[in-house]
Structures are given as C-alpha cells and as structure tokens.
Design a protein around this motif. Sequence first.
Motif, PDB file in Angstrom:
ATOM      1  N   MET A  22       0.914  -5.324   6.710  1.00  0.00           N
ATOM      2  CA  MET A  22       1.585  -4.038   6.554  1.00  0.00           C
ATOM      3  C   MET A  22       2.105  -3.834   5.139  1.00  0.00           C
ATOM      4  SD  MET A  22       3.700  -3.074   9.985  1.00  0.00           S
ATOM      5  CE  MET A  22       2.935  -3.004  11.596  1.00  0.00           C
ATOM      6  N   MET A  23       2.729  -4.863   4.567  1.00  0.00           N
ATOM      7  CA  MET A  23       3.248  -4.715   3.215  1.00  0.00           C
ATOM      8  C   MET A  23       2.115  -4.634   2.204  1.00  0.00           C
ATOM      9  SD  MET A  23       5.655  -4.069   1.225  1.00  0.00           S
ATOM     10  CE  MET A  23       6.904  -4.017   2.512  1.00  0.00           C
ATOM     11  N   GLU A  24       1.042  -5.361   2.450  1.00  0.00           N
ATOM     12  CA  GLU A  24      -0.113  -5.285   1.550  1.00  0.00           C
ATOM     13  C   GLU A  24      -0.651  -3.860   1.476  1.00  0.00           C
ATOM     14  OE1 GLU A  24      -4.798  -6.664   1.530  1.00  0.00           O
ATOM     15  OE2 GLU A  24      -3.352  -7.828   2.697  1.00  0.00           O
ATOM     16  N   VAL A  25      -0.838  -3.231   2.639  1.00  0.00           N
ATOM     17  CA  VAL A  25      -1.384  -1.871   2.618  1.00  0.00           C
ATOM     18  C   VAL A  25      -0.333  -0.864   2.151  1.00  0.00           C
ATOM     19  CG1 VAL A  25      -3.126  -2.347   4.369  1.00  0.00           C
ATOM     20  CG2 VAL A  25      -0.905  -1.463   5.076  1.00  0.00           C
ATOM     21  N   GLN A  26       0.941  -1.119   2.454  1.00  0.00           N
ATOM     22  CA  GLN A  26       1.985  -0.214   1.983  1.00  0.00           C
ATOM     23  C   GLN A  26       2.033  -0.194   0.454  1.00  0.00           C
ATOM     24  OE1 GLN A  26       3.810   1.914   3.890  1.00  0.00           O
ATOM     25  NE2 GLN A  26       4.586   2.756   1.970  1.00  0.00           N
ATOM     26  N   ASN A  27       1.874  -1.351  -0.163  1.00  0.00           N
ATOM     27  CA  ASN A  27       1.803  -1.404  -1.621  1.00  0.00           C
ATOM     28  C   ASN A  27       0.654  -0.551  -2.145  1.00  0.00           C
ATOM     29  OD1 ASN A  27       3.975  -3.190  -1.749  1.00  0.00           O
ATOM     30  ND2 ASN A  27       2.670  -5.015  -1.797  1.00  0.00           N
ATOM     31  N   CYS A  28      -0.483  -0.633  -1.458  1.00  0.00           N
ATOM     32  CA  CYS A  28      -1.636   0.155  -1.870  1.00  0.00           C
ATOM     33  C   CYS A  28      -1.390   1.646  -1.642  1.00  0.00           C
ATOM     34  CB  CYS A  28      -2.875  -0.306  -1.109  1.00  0.00           C
ATOM     35  SG  CYS A  28      -4.422   0.337  -1.780  1.00  0.00           S
ATOM     36  N   PHE A  29      -0.782   1.985  -0.507  1.00  0.00           N
ATOM     37  CA  PHE A  29      -0.475   3.385  -0.217  1.00  0.00           C
ATOM     38  C   PHE A  29       0.398   4.013  -1.306  1.00  0.00           C
ATOM     39  CE2 PHE A  29      -0.830   2.916   4.711  1.00  0.00           C
ATOM     40  CZ  PHE A  29      -2.211   2.873   4.590  1.00  0.00           C
ATOM     41  N   GLU A  30       1.273   3.210  -1.898  1.00  0.00           N
ATOM     42  CA  GLU A  30       2.206   3.733  -2.894  1.00  0.00           C
ATOM     43  C   GLU A  30       1.719   3.567  -4.331  1.00  0.00           C
ATOM     44  OE1 GLU A  30       6.546   3.111  -2.323  1.00  0.00           O
ATOM     45  OE2 GLU A  30       5.963   1.956  -0.554  1.00  0.00           O
ATOM     46  N   ARG A  31       0.491   3.139  -4.526  1.00  0.00           N
ATOM     47  CA  ARG A  31       0.067   2.816  -5.880  1.00  0.00           C
ATOM     48  C   ARG A  31       0.012   4.045  -6.784  1.00  0.00           C
ATOM     49  NH1 ARG A  31      -6.371   1.225  -5.343  1.00  0.00           N
ATOM     50  NH2 ARG A  31      -7.126   3.262  -4.623  1.00  0.00           N
ATOM     51  N   VAL A  32      -0.278   5.219  -6.245  1.00  0.00           N
ATOM     52  CA  VAL A  32      -0.290   6.430  -7.073  1.00  0.00           C
ATOM     53  C   VAL A  32       1.128   6.826  -7.449  1.00  0.00           C
ATOM     54  CG1 VAL A  32      -0.900   8.882  -7.140  1.00  0.00           C
ATOM     55  CG2 VAL A  32      -2.469   7.236  -6.101  1.00  0.00           C
ATOM     56  N   SER A  33       2.023   6.840  -6.475  1.00  0.00           N
ATOM     57  CA  SER A  33       3.413   7.223  -6.755  1.00  0.00           C
ATOM     58  C   SER A  33       4.107   6.204  -7.649  1.00  0.00           C
ATOM     59  CB  SER A  33       4.203   7.382  -5.451  1.00  0.00           C
ATOM     60  OG  SER A  33       4.247   6.167  -4.719  1.00  0.00           O
ATOM     61  N   MET A  34       3.679   4.948  -7.583  1.00  0.00           N
ATOM     62  CA  MET A  34       4.306   3.895  -8.388  1.00  0.00           C
ATOM     63  C   MET A  34       3.707   3.794  -9.785  1.00  0.00           C
ATOM     64  SD  MET A  34       6.671   2.171  -6.538  1.00  0.00           S
ATOM     65  CE  MET A  34       6.660   0.404  -6.762  1.00  0.00           C
ATOM     66  N   SER A  35       2.741   4.661 -10.089  1.00  0.00           N
ATOM     67  CA  SER A  35       2.107   4.590 -11.396  1.00  0.00           C
ATOM     68  C   SER A  35       2.944   5.244 -12.495  1.00  0.00           C
ATOM     69  CB  SER A  35       0.719   5.250 -11.355  1.00  0.00           C
ATOM     70  OG  SER A  35       0.843   6.635 -11.050  1.00  0.00           O
ATOM     71  N   GLY A  36       3.953   6.029 -12.097  1.00  0.00           N
ATOM     72  CA  GLY A  36       4.817   6.677 -13.074  1.00  0.00           C
ATOM     73  C   GLY A  36       5.801   5.710 -13.707  1.00  0.00           C
ATOM     74  N   ASN A  37       6.425   6.163 -14.753  1.00  0.00           N
ATOM     75  CA  ASN A  37       7.375   5.330 -15.501  1.00  0.00           C
ATOM     76  C   ASN A  37       8.786   5.540 -14.959  1.00  0.00           C
ATOM     77  OD1 ASN A  37       8.393   3.581 -17.432  1.00  0.00           O
ATOM     78  ND2 ASN A  37       8.544   5.177 -19.003  1.00  0.00           N
ATOM     79  N   TYR A  38       9.056   4.958 -13.784  1.00  0.00           N
ATOM     80  CA  TYR A  38      10.355   5.106 -13.145  1.00  0.00           C
ATOM     81  C   TYR A  38      11.051   3.748 -13.055  1.00  0.00           C
ATOM     82  CZ  TYR A  38       7.863   9.256 -11.430  1.00  0.00           C
ATOM     83  OH  TYR A  38       7.108  10.389 -11.344  1.00  0.00           O
ATOM     84  N   THR A  39      12.363   3.772 -13.110  1.00  0.00           N
ATOM     85  CA  THR A  39      13.122   2.532 -12.913  1.00  0.00           C
ATOM     86  C   THR A  39      13.664   2.432 -11.497  1.00  0.00           C
ATOM     87  OG1 THR A  39      15.153   3.584 -13.704  1.00  0.00           O
ATOM     88  CG2 THR A  39      13.805   2.429 -15.334  1.00  0.00           C
ATOM     89  N   GLY A  40      13.727   3.567 -10.803  1.00  0.00           N
ATOM     90  CA  GLY A  40      14.249   3.577  -9.443  1.00  0.00           C
ATOM     91  C   GLY A  40      13.148   3.775  -8.420  1.00  0.00           C
ATOM     92  N   TRP A  41      13.484   3.512  -7.177  1.00  0.00           N
ATOM     93  CA  TRP A  41      12.556   3.704  -6.053  1.00  0.00           C
ATOM     94  C   TRP A  41      13.322   4.411  -4.945  1.00  0.00           C
ATOM     95  CZ3 TRP A  41      12.363   1.495  -0.999  1.00  0.00           C
ATOM     96  CH2 TRP A  41      11.157   1.715  -0.296  1.00  0.00           C
ATOM     97  N   ASP A  48      -5.213   6.921  -2.079  1.00  0.00           N
ATOM     98  CA  ASP A  48      -6.625   7.166  -2.376  1.00  0.00           C
ATOM     99  C   ASP A  48      -7.497   5.920  -2.138  1.00  0.00           C
ATOM    100  OD1 ASP A  48      -6.096   9.797  -2.999  1.00  0.00           O
ATOM    101  OD2 ASP A  48      -5.796   9.380  -5.128  1.00  0.00           O
ATOM    102  N   SER A  49      -8.172   5.951  -1.009  1.00  0.00           N
ATOM    103  CA  SER A  49      -9.156   4.937  -0.616  1.00  0.00           C
ATOM    104  C   SER A  49      -8.554   3.607  -0.191  1.00  0.00           C
ATOM    105  CB  SER A  49     -10.178   4.691  -1.746  1.00  0.00           C
ATOM    106  OG  SER A  49     -10.861   5.886  -2.044  1.00  0.00           O
ATOM    107  N   CYS A  50      -7.243   3.526   0.002  1.00  0.00           N
ATOM    108  CA  CYS A  50      -6.640   2.301   0.518  1.00  0.00           C
ATOM    109  C   CYS A  50      -6.873   2.227   2.033  1.00  0.00           C
ATOM    110  CB  CYS A  50      -5.143   2.273   0.234  1.00  0.00           C
ATOM    111  SG  CYS A  50      -4.713   2.259  -1.510  1.00  0.00           S
ATOM    112  N   GLU A  51      -7.550   1.182   2.483  1.00  0.00           N
ATOM    113  CA  GLU A  51      -7.810   1.020   3.923  1.00  0.00           C
ATOM    114  C   GLU A  51      -8.383   2.305   4.510  1.00  0.00           C
ATOM    115  OE1 GLU A  51      -7.376  -1.813   5.763  1.00  0.00           O
ATOM    116  OE2 GLU A  51      -6.775  -2.911   3.975  1.00  0.00           O
ATOM    117  N   ALA A  52      -9.413   2.829   3.840  1.00  0.00           N
ATOM    118  CA  ALA A  52      -9.967   4.118   4.253  1.00  0.00           C
ATOM    119  C   ALA A  52     -10.742   4.039   5.562  1.00  0.00           C
ATOM    120  CB  ALA A  52     -10.864   4.667   3.150  1.00  0.00           C
ATOM    121  N   GLU A  53     -11.284   2.872   5.897  1.00  0.00           N
ATOM    122  CA  GLU A  53     -12.045   2.715   7.133  1.00  0.00           C
ATOM    123  C   GLU A  53     -11.082   2.548   8.311  1.00  0.00           C
ATOM    124  OE1 GLU A  53     -15.319   3.031   7.327  1.00  0.00           O
ATOM    125  OE2 GLU A  53     -15.353   3.409   5.151  1.00  0.00           O
ATOM    126  N   TYR A  54     -11.383   3.230   9.407  1.00  0.00           N
ATOM    127  CA  TYR A  54     -10.541   3.109  10.595  1.00  0.00           C
ATOM    128  C   TYR A  54     -11.364   3.446  11.824  1.00  0.00           C
ATOM    129  CZ  TYR A  54     -10.406   8.221  10.441  1.00  0.00           C
ATOM    130  OH  TYR A  54     -10.774   9.554  10.415  1.00  0.00           O
TER     131      TYR A  54
END
Length: 349
Positions: free
Chosen positions: A255-274, A128-134
């Motif tokens: 690439m890793m900077e934006v990948q972290n942002c791309f996954e910020r919604v999925s990483m918001s849960g309380n998980y110990t694994g990836w 959501d809105s990570c690097e939205a301009e293209y």
Amino acid sequence: MDKRYIYAGIFIGMLLVMALITVILLFTLLWNNKSVNGSKLVIDHDGGADDAMAIFIALIHEEYFDGPQVVALTTTFGNVYEPQAFINTQRILNIAQRRNIRIYRGSQTPFIDGIETDYYYGLDGLGDSCEAEYEPILPQPDHAVHALLDLSIKHEGNLIIVAIGAMTNIALAVKMDPLFISRLSKLYVGAGFVEGPDHQDAEFNAAMDPEAYYIVTKNANPNKVMVVPFSQVYSSMNLTRKWRESTLGVIPTKMMEVQNCFERVSMSGNYTGWTQLDPAVMALALNDSLVEEIKYSNNSIILCGDKRSINTNEFTSVSEANVALLYSGNREHYQELLMNTFTAELDQT
C-alpha cells in the motif's frame, strides 16, 4: 429403560446441537462483518491520490483496529472526472484486496457550474500509470444517491459518511430526502476554507459545486455534520515533506509503495510541507483524539459575483450553528496515526 428418559436425552441433544450451530453462525457473522450493530462507513470521493490514501486508512482500520466497516465507495468528480474516478476506485480496491466492497457510481457534473480539475495528482489522478493494470469490478446498478439513501435507512444511526470530493451526491440525497442527514451517525465534509491571510480564494472541493455545498450546509446541524476545512488542516496538521518521504514513505508494504507512486506528480513540486486534506478528514473521522478545537458556525458559501465559491463563517453557539467546524487538529497525534496505520500489517507478521 424408561422411554421418557430416552426422549428427554434426544431432546437435550437436539438443543445442544442447535446451540452449537447458533454459536458457529454468530461467530462467522461477527468474523466477516466485524460487528452486527457496529458503525458502517461510506466514502464519497473523487478518485485522486489523496482519496486513495484516505480509503487505505479506512480499510486498514477496519481490518486491524476494529474500525467502521466500509460498506460502499461512491464516486463523484473533482481530482478527475467521474468515469476516471470509477476506474481509480477499482484500482484502489484491487491493490487493497477488497474487491468485495460495493462501488456506486455518482454524479458527473455540478448542479450549475464549478471549476475545472487542476490534475494536481496527474492526468489519471493516481500519478499516471502507477499500478494501471487491474481486474475490473462491476459497479452496482443503483446510482450513488439512491445507495446513500438506502444505506442511511438500513444503518440508521450507525452510518458515517466521509465526503471528500464535490458535494453533489450528498446534496442530491438531501434534496431527495430532507431526513437523510438526520439518519446518519455523522457526515464529515472535507471542503472549504476559513478565510485568512493564506486562504482568501475558493477551496477546490467547495468550488467544484458551490450550489451543492450550499445545499448540504443549509440542511446541516452541528450534531450530525462536521466540516473539515483545508485551511485548518494546513494550519494545524501540516506535516513536513521530509517526514512524508523518509519516514512514512519508506514503510515496506504494498500500500505504501503504490501510495508513493500515486503521489509522485504532486510531490514533484518544490514544497517543504505535506498537506493532504482527504487523509486528514478520514483520520479525524476514525479517531476524535485528533480534534484539538471545534468551533460552531453558521457555515455557507457565496454563490454570486466575483466572490463565488468563497466560504463564509459566522461563529456562534451550538444552538445557533449549522455545523461543527474543525478549527485545529493535533499534528503529533495525526502523525502517530499515520505511522500506526501503515505499519499495522508489519506488526502482524
């Protein structure tokens, strides 16, 4: 001086010039195209953050590890609807500075019926809105299915397809041309479960279009098709969230900077694994040292009743099977591949 010697000298000079031009042309071709007869790669995807990571992995391997040349991205539905998957494909290629790669838009709906997206990676699939301009990239005029068929002919025996969304585009290609799969070097299907205590329901990609999954496996053979089920990635290639955030996630590249942002919604849960299916499928396609165990199976999917979209497997010999099924992968090798991939740019500076 004898004119014969003059003419001979001119002729030899012309030959040397032509040879030099030929060498320059071949060098240019090899530099731009990696290899004249090397492997080519098409990624059929549904536009989520996991797809983005898989695409980044493929592009980095092409640039730094002599990996297959990525010749096209084809879009389908799943993590987001296909129109958003097309937008996300443009965003991903802009970030990777690979606007030269052709985009072919594909199927927007399943054959009959599937499931709704769960917006696991956000409403736009990319956090959501990570690097939205293209900068827009025009799609190719051909439908993805026609592109898949044409590319399978053009690169017969050398084309790898990594399918990490709904299987609709692949199934339509099979229906249009029953010889489609036979012309491929390999088709990797990232979908499905091997039923077990932790996985008794339908897997997301398979359930998006069960009829498509059925068509693909019904026309498969184990020498050409490898199914990579989410259940097996979960059981053997699951990495820790701590490692993902504090080791992989701190690599200082765009690439890793934006990948972290791309996954910020999925990483918001309380998980110990990836556990991410799509990057694991791509890693397996690029490096077979990650494969620990393959089982040969008559693999299919239930189409009717309350078990619709549940996968079935009858493990058997290679001669009786329709697919090779990734049963376990090497977690340590996968972790190493991810680190080597996303630090490759740093190693060049």
